[in-house]
Scaffold this motif. Structure first.
Motif, PDB file in Angstrom:
ATOM      1  N   UNK A 120     -17.338   7.314   9.553  1.00 18.84           N
ATOM      2  CA  UNK A 120     -16.468   6.158   9.337  1.00 18.84           C
ATOM      3  C   UNK A 120     -16.375   5.411  10.665  1.00 18.84           C
ATOM      4  N   UNK A 121     -16.798   4.158  10.686  1.00 17.52           N
ATOM      5  CA  UNK A 121     -16.905   3.424  11.942  1.00 17.52           C
ATOM      6  C   UNK A 121     -16.220   2.074  11.822  1.00 17.52           C
ATOM      7  N   UNK A 122     -15.492   1.734  12.873  1.00 13.51           N
ATOM      8  CA  UNK A 122     -14.752   0.473  12.895  1.00 13.51           C
ATOM      9  C   UNK A 122     -15.037  -0.248  14.204  1.00 13.51           C
ATOM     10  N   UNK A 123     -15.330  -1.551  14.106  1.00 10.76           N
ATOM     11  CA  UNK A 123     -15.570  -2.370  15.287  1.00 10.76           C
ATOM     12  C   UNK A 123     -14.261  -2.903  15.843  1.00 10.76           C
ATOM     13  N   UNK A 124     -14.134  -2.862  17.166  1.00  8.70           N
ATOM     14  CA  UNK A 124     -12.928  -3.345  17.843  1.00  8.70           C
ATOM     15  C   UNK A 124     -13.351  -4.347  18.912  1.00  8.70           C
ATOM     16  N   UNK A 125     -12.899  -5.590  18.776  1.00  9.23           N
ATOM     17  CA  UNK A 125     -13.344  -6.645  19.681  1.00  9.23           C
ATOM     18  C   UNK A 125     -12.234  -7.196  20.569  1.00  9.23           C
ATOM     19  N   UNK A 301     -14.206   6.931   0.834  1.00 12.13           N
ATOM     20  CA  UNK A 301     -13.504   6.278   1.934  1.00 12.13           C
ATOM     21  C   UNK A 301     -13.655   4.772   1.794  1.00 12.13           C
ATOM     22  N   UNK A 302     -12.623   4.021   2.154  1.00 15.92           N
ATOM     23  CA  UNK A 302     -12.643   2.570   1.990  1.00 15.92           C
ATOM     24  C   UNK A 302     -13.556   1.890   2.999  1.00 15.92           C
ATOM     25  N   UNK A 303     -13.635   2.417   4.225  1.00 18.86           N
ATOM     26  CA  UNK A 303     -14.479   1.812   5.240  1.00 18.86           C
ATOM     27  C   UNK A 303     -15.887   2.398   5.170  1.00 18.86           C
ATOM     28  N   UNK A 304     -16.769   1.842   5.988  1.00 17.56           N
ATOM     29  CA  UNK A 304     -18.164   2.260   5.955  1.00 17.56           C
ATOM     30  C   UNK A 304     -18.334   3.728   6.329  1.00 17.56           C
ATOM     31  N   UNK A 305     -19.287   4.378   5.682  1.00 18.14           N
ATOM     32  CA  UNK A 305     -19.679   5.743   6.045  1.00 18.14           C
ATOM     33  C   UNK A 305     -21.126   5.676   6.495  1.00 18.14           C
ATOM     34  N   UNK A 306     -21.325   5.110   7.670  1.00 20.42           N
ATOM     35  CA  UNK A 306     -22.652   4.709   8.129  1.00 20.42           C
ATOM     36  C   UNK A 306     -23.504   5.880   8.578  1.00 20.42           C
ATOM     37  N   UNK A 410     -30.153  -6.659  13.743  1.00 24.04           N
ATOM     38  CA  UNK A 410     -31.448  -6.960  13.150  1.00 24.04           C
ATOM     39  C   UNK A 410     -31.290  -7.121  11.648  1.00 24.04           C
ATOM     40  N   UNK A 411     -31.573  -8.316  11.150  1.00 27.44           N
ATOM     41  CA  UNK A 411     -31.554  -8.612   9.713  1.00 27.44           C
ATOM     42  C   UNK A 411     -30.233  -8.224   9.053  1.00 27.44           C
ATOM     43  N   UNK A 412     -29.149  -8.310   9.803  1.00 28.62           N
ATOM     44  CA  UNK A 412     -27.794  -8.018   9.322  1.00 28.62           C
ATOM     45  C   UNK A 412     -27.666  -6.603   8.746  1.00 28.62           C
ATOM     46  N   UNK A 413     -28.568  -5.704   9.144  1.00 27.90           N
ATOM     47  CA  UNK A 413     -28.574  -4.343   8.612  1.00 27.90           C
ATOM     48  C   UNK A 413     -28.571  -3.289   9.722  1.00 27.90           C
ATOM     49  N   UNK A 414     -29.425  -3.457  10.707  1.00 25.56           N
ATOM     50  CA  UNK A 414     -29.572  -2.480  11.789  1.00 25.56           C
ATOM     51  C   UNK A 414     -28.831  -2.977  13.022  1.00 25.56           C
ATOM     52  N   UNK A 415     -27.901  -2.176  13.519  1.00 23.87           N
ATOM     53  CA  UNK A 415     -27.067  -2.578  14.660  1.00 23.87           C
ATOM     54  C   UNK A 415     -27.240  -1.590  15.806  1.00 23.87           C
ATOM     55  N   UNK A 440     -25.272  -1.998   6.101  1.00 22.16           N
ATOM     56  CA  UNK A 440     -25.130  -3.431   5.876  1.00 22.16           C
ATOM     57  C   UNK A 440     -23.690  -3.895   6.060  1.00 22.16           C
ATOM     58  N   UNK A 441     -22.736  -3.079   5.620  1.00 21.33           N
ATOM     59  CA  UNK A 441     -21.323  -3.444   5.759  1.00 21.33           C
ATOM     60  C   UNK A 441     -20.960  -3.585   7.236  1.00 21.33           C
ATOM     61  N   UNK A 442     -21.391  -2.627   8.048  1.00 19.32           N
ATOM     62  CA  UNK A 442     -21.136  -2.697   9.482  1.00 19.32           C
ATOM     63  C   UNK A 442     -21.865  -3.900  10.094  1.00 19.32           C
ATOM     64  N   UNK A 443     -23.091  -4.141   9.633  1.00 15.57           N
ATOM     65  CA  UNK A 443     -23.857  -5.270  10.137  1.00 15.57           C
ATOM     66  C   UNK A 443     -23.153  -6.594   9.905  1.00 15.57           C
ATOM     67  N   UNK A 444     -22.519  -6.741   8.765  1.00 15.92           N
ATOM     68  CA  UNK A 444     -21.791  -7.986   8.478  1.00 15.92           C
ATOM     69  C   UNK A 444     -20.567  -8.128   9.378  1.00 15.92           C
ATOM     70  N   UNK A 445     -19.919  -7.007   9.682  1.00 16.73           N
ATOM     71  CA  UNK A 445     -18.783  -7.042  10.613  1.00 16.73           C
ATOM     72  C   UNK A 445     -19.247  -7.482  12.005  1.00 16.73           C
ATOM     73  N   UNK A 446     -20.366  -6.928  12.459  1.00 16.28           N
ATOM     74  CA  UNK A 446     -20.901  -7.303  13.763  1.00 16.28           C
ATOM     75  C   UNK A 446     -21.340  -8.768  13.759  1.00 16.28           C
ATOM     76  N   UNK A 447     -21.935  -9.214  12.661  1.00  9.66           N
ATOM     77  CA  UNK A 447     -22.358 -10.610  12.545  1.00  9.66           C
ATOM     78  C   UNK A 447     -21.169 -11.554  12.691  1.00  9.66           C
TER      79      UNK A 447
END
Length: 486
Positions: A120-125, A301-306, A410-415, A440-447
């Motif tokens: 489960x991973x969450x981006x913090x900016x 889990x509600x968040x990504x399980x990358x 990369x291509x909104x998929x690989x971060x 992909x879910x994480x990639x969209x967050x990073x995008x």
């Protein structure tokens, strides 16, 4: 008298050419890039006194003998731990997305382990928000807290983190703190070291910066990782140092530092714990192998399980691994490639890979700071702009502070996110860490974060750039000549 004079002159002449021959041999016998080798040779032959001095400080030695011996032996112990880790078959990803497959295969081949899922991973900016969440996790820790940072600058919210760590130590939590000697010089001159040690925290000054040690190892090898590991299950990593952005380097006039961190729960924490244990053993000689995964996340889990990989660099770790990973990721791009980096001094291979991506139709964007804290890197990076722009790469210069985030999408998929700058020091020298995420879910967050950077940036115009003053081109070339040594 004349004989004595000529004898001294001959000895000096002989020593000079023996020194030149010795350094030339060492440069040629060690497999470096041609540009780096040529830079060293030109400096040695054109400005020998300066060249000898630079070589003496930065040419070869990496770690002192004790540390090097530990680093060379460390992976035999690590491999035993990895074999036990690989017995947990349920945590490994069997199949990756098309864009990520090649990179994950590279990691498996070179590091001996497949991608780890159920994270489960969450981006913090936002740095203040990140530190508040970190303080909460430190306060809730039940077993252990391990931390490593390049910079810990006392003051502001950084002191709140220190207080939380001390309180956790006083209630019996095992706390270890490792900070780079050069980056955290303000911390080691502050009262916090004594206060923490009195509370039971093990504080280690990593790669001690001391001119008297120049004969033992390179002074510019730095511990550049940023990791917080809590209970062998929660982990933080990314570009953020432990410093309040409202106070850190405000006198430079470049504004606040903008960082990106990931907070992760899951079995990948054990892998990152293994990296921390290697660093700790190199510094202290003590083994602190992390525990194996005890639990994994539920699929609901509600968040990504990358699915993730973690790549570490530095003495004792797989050579050139991060450089290879970056090249593989860039060549995997088919539609879009977005890179954020504060320091843009790429290797020739990386430069060609980025240009080739744009030339084959990939939408390539690079986001760098408009204002910079390093004059050397600022000028040396400018020499790459013309070639990148000509290839079709969009260069955005962030204007609201010093963009310190390091990311590739990369291509909104690989971060890829972590501590690695696109410069020679990060690629070949320092202790660094990069997280690879196939989701992909994480990639969209990073995008979304990267697009916010672009919104607050100025797009560099190719025509305007081509009309810059001639003297600036000369300065750029001078620093470009030094770029392989930066």
């Amino acid at each position: 008298m004349d004989i004595f004079y000529y004898s001294i002159k001959f000895l000096i002449f002989l020593l000079y050419w023996l020194s030149v021959a010795n350094i030339t041999f060492r440069i040629l016998i060690k497999r470096r890039s041609i540009s780096a080798s040529m830079s060293w040779l030109l400096i040695i032959y054109i400005i020998p006194l300066i060249g000898f001095s630079i070589w003496f400080f930065f040419g070869e030695l990496y770690l002192c003998k004790r540390q090097k011996k530990i680093a060379n032996q460390i992976w035999s112990i690590s491999n035993q731990w990895l074999n036990k880790f690989k017995e947990h078959n349920h945590i490994f990803q069997e199949k990756n997305s098309e864009v990520a497959t090649t990179l994950f295969q590279l990691c498996k081949h070179r590091q001996g382990i497949s991608g780890v899922k159920s994270n489960k991973i969450k981006l913090l900016s936002n740095t203040h928000h990140t530190m508040k969440i970190l303080i909460r996790d430190i306060s809730l820790a039940r077993k252990n807290i391990e931390m490593v940072f390049y910079i810990w600058k006392p003051g502001g919210i950084a002191d709140d983190v220190a207080i939380a760590l001390i309180q956790s130590a006083k209630r019996g939590i095992k706390c270890r703190l490792m900070l780079d000697s050069a980056g955290s010089i303000a911390f080691f001159r502050s009262p916090w070291v004594k206060i923490m040690r009195q509370a039971g925290i093990q504080v280690v000054e990593s790669l001690k910066f001391n001119l008297l040690r120049v004969c033992l190892r390179r002074l510019d090898v730095r511990q550049h990782r940023k990791i917080v590991l809590i209970d062998n299950y929660i982990v933080y990593s990314g570009s953020m140092n432990l410093a309040d952005p409202l106070l850190f380097k405000q006198s430079s006039g470049i504004g606040q530092w903008i960082d990106l961190m990931a907070r992760i729960e899951g079995p990948i924490a054990s892998m990152i714990g293994m990296i921390y244990s290697c660093d700790w053993e190199i510094e202290t000689g003590d083994k602190i192998l992390p525990s194996l995964p005890e639990k994994t996340l539920n699929n609901n889990q509600s968040d990504t399980t990358a699915a993730m990989q973690v790549i570490a660099s530095g003495p004792g770790f797989p050579k050139n691994m991060i450089h290879q990973a970056l090249l593989t990721a860039i060549y995997s791009a088919r539609k879009e490639l977005i890179i954020t980096t504060p320091y843009l001094v790429p290797s020739e291979d990386l430069l060609y890979a980025i240009c080739a991506a744009a030339q084959r139709g990939v939408n390539v964007s690079i986001i760098i700071p408009l204002y910079h804290d390093s004059i050397l890197v600022k000028w040396s990076s400018r020499v790459f702009f013309a070639e990148l722009l000509e290839a079709g790469v969009k260069i955005y210069r962030f204007k609201k502070g010093l963009l310190h985030s390091k990311s590739i999408l990369v291509d909104q998929q690989l971060s890829l996110i972590g501590t690695v700058n696109l410069d020679m020091r990060s690629l070949w020298l320092n202790f660094e860490i990069t997280l690879v995420i196939d989701d992909q879910y994480f990639g969209k967050k990073l995008l979304g974060i990267q697009q916010d950077y672009i919104t607050n940036s100025i797009l560099l115009d190719e025509k305007v750039w081509s009309m810059r003053a001639y003297w600036t081109r000369v300065v750029e070339k001078i620093f470009y000549f030094l770029s392989p040594l930066l």
